[in-house]
Write a protein that holds these residues in place. Structure first.
Motif, PDB file in Angstrom:
ATOM      1  N   VAL A 183       9.781   6.387 -19.752  1.00  0.00           N
ATOM      2  CA  VAL A 183       9.334   6.988 -18.495  1.00  0.00           C
ATOM      3  C   VAL A 183       8.240   6.152 -17.843  1.00  0.00           C
ATOM      4  N   GLY A 184       7.330   5.603 -18.636  1.00  0.00           N
ATOM      5  CA  GLY A 184       6.270   4.768 -18.074  1.00  0.00           C
ATOM      6  C   GLY A 184       6.823   3.561 -17.334  1.00  0.00           C
ATOM      7  N   ILE A 185       7.868   2.960 -17.888  1.00  0.00           N
ATOM      8  CA  ILE A 185       8.501   1.807 -17.229  1.00  0.00           C
ATOM      9  C   ILE A 185       9.181   2.239 -15.931  1.00  0.00           C
ATOM     10  N   VAL A 186       9.855   3.392 -15.990  1.00  0.00           N
ATOM     11  CA  VAL A 186      10.579   3.881 -14.813  1.00  0.00           C
ATOM     12  C   VAL A 186       9.633   4.182 -13.663  1.00  0.00           C
ATOM     13  N   THR A 187       8.518   4.847 -13.948  1.00  0.00           N
ATOM     14  CA  THR A 187       7.572   5.184 -12.878  1.00  0.00           C
ATOM     15  C   THR A 187       6.956   3.926 -12.280  1.00  0.00           C
ATOM     16  N   MET A 188       6.754   2.893 -13.089  1.00  0.00           N
ATOM     17  CA  MET A 188       6.248   1.629 -12.550  1.00  0.00           C
ATOM     18  C   MET A 188       7.278   0.993 -11.623  1.00  0.00           C
ATOM     19  N   LEU A 189       8.550   1.014 -12.033  1.00  0.00           N
ATOM     20  CA  LEU A 189       9.608   0.471 -11.187  1.00  0.00           C
ATOM     21  C   LEU A 189       9.740   1.255  -9.887  1.00  0.00           C
ATOM     22  N   LEU A 190       9.573   2.585  -9.966  1.00  0.00           N
ATOM     23  CA  LEU A 190       9.671   3.401  -8.763  1.00  0.00           C
ATOM     24  C   LEU A 190       8.617   3.015  -7.730  1.00  0.00           C
ATOM     25  N   MET A 191       7.459   2.566  -8.209  1.00  0.00           N
ATOM     26  CA  MET A 191       6.400   2.157  -7.289  1.00  0.00           C
ATOM     27  C   MET A 191       6.806   0.922  -6.496  1.00  0.00           C
ATOM     28  N   PHE A 192       7.394  -0.069  -7.189  1.00  0.00           N
ATOM     29  CA  PHE A 192       7.741  -1.313  -6.514  1.00  0.00           C
ATOM     30  C   PHE A 192       9.076  -1.223  -5.781  1.00  0.00           C
ATOM     31  N   LEU A 193       9.869  -0.199  -6.087  1.00  0.00           N
ATOM     32  CA  LEU A 193      11.124   0.008  -5.378  1.00  0.00           C
ATOM     33  C   LEU A 193      10.988   1.076  -4.301  1.00  0.00           C
ATOM     34  N   ALA A 194       9.765   1.337  -3.897  1.00  0.00           N
ATOM     35  CA  ALA A 194       9.462   2.236  -2.783  1.00  0.00           C
ATOM     36  C   ALA A 194       8.469   1.527  -1.878  1.00  0.00           C
ATOM     37  N   PRO A 195       8.412   1.891  -0.599  1.00  0.00           N
ATOM     38  CA  PRO A 195       7.493   1.220   0.331  1.00  0.00           C
ATOM     39  C   PRO A 195       6.047   1.667   0.138  1.00  0.00           C
TER      40      PRO A 195
END
Length: 248
Positions: free
Chosen positions: A164-176
């Protein structure tokens, strides 16, 4: 329980609860210095000043910070409250609500800091900020549903917490969050819209900064989907909770 958790986070520190206010203030000052002095960044090529970049960025961080705080804590909610599972008759689903309310408190403080910053730099507050709670509500429902699902799954699959920690980090960079959506090639923008944070971040900026009313049709659709996810998460939690004591 939520208030006790908020207080407990700062217990023993000299400033106590005041850290919940000073932390976002320090963050905003750092962002303002870095992007206005060092990078000299602008959100668009329009009339916005350098300082505005930090404020626009901060709105995205408020949304992402709230969502990631709830999601990252969820897989360990049951594991860190074993006594409630084995020794006490306790509605375990409340633990996700407690985590949600704690994250909402910090999101509220961050929003207040943002509005104060607007006033201090001489920008007038837009009337559309009254819509911000409605814009934020769908992501609250989504976070709650995912929290229930991840809290239950985390009991049986301990690797969920790391993933989950990795996913939330990716969500940050894959959002504006740190860049405008207009900077993304047009053929890739639909992929960014699949990120649940993208729509809420854009709508939050419209409400808090640009003075635009929400896109009601999109917001209503997002709320309907989020409510369905919340219901699914709750059902999954209730179906699996009977096995918590055996696994723990």
């Amino acid at each position: 329980m939520a208030w006790r958790e908020v207080i407990g986070r700062y217990q023993g520190s000299l400033l106590g609860l005041a850290w919940s206010f000073f932390h976002p203030v320090l963050m905003l000052l750092v962002y303002t210095f870095v992007f206005s002095v060092i990078f000299r960044a602008r959100w668009t090529t329009g009339s916005e000043g350098n300082v505005d970049y930090a404020l626009v960025l901060f709105v995205g961080l408020i949304v992402h910070g709230f969502f990631s705080e709830v999601i990252n804590r969820s897989p360990n909610l049951i594991l860190s409250n074993v006594n409630y599972v084995k020794k006490v008759v306790f509605p375990l689903e409340v633990l996700s609500v407690v985590a949600l309310l704690s994250a909402l408190f910090h999101a509220l403080v961050n929003t207040v800091v943002l509005l104060i910053a607007f006033v201090l730099i001489g920008k007038s507050l837009v009337w559309t900020l009254v819509f911000f709670p409605l814009v934020f509500l769908p992501i609250v429902m989504l976070a709650l549903g995912l929290s229930w699902a991840l809290a239950a799954l985390g009991v049986f699959v301990r690797d969920v917490g790391q993933t989950v920690g990795i996913v939330t980090m990716l969500l940050m960079f894959l959002a504006p969050v740190v860049y405008p959506i207009s900077a993304v090639p047009e053929h890739l923008r639909p992929l960014l819209m699949l990120n649940p944070l993208t729509f809420i971040i854009e709508q939050s900026r419209d409400a808090l900064i640009w003075g635009k009313p929400p896109e009601w049709a999109g917001l209503l659709l997002f709320f309907a989907v989020s409510s369905f996810v919340a219901w699914l998460g709750f059902v999954w939690f209730q179906k699996t909770r009977k096995g918590f004591a055996d696994v723990i």
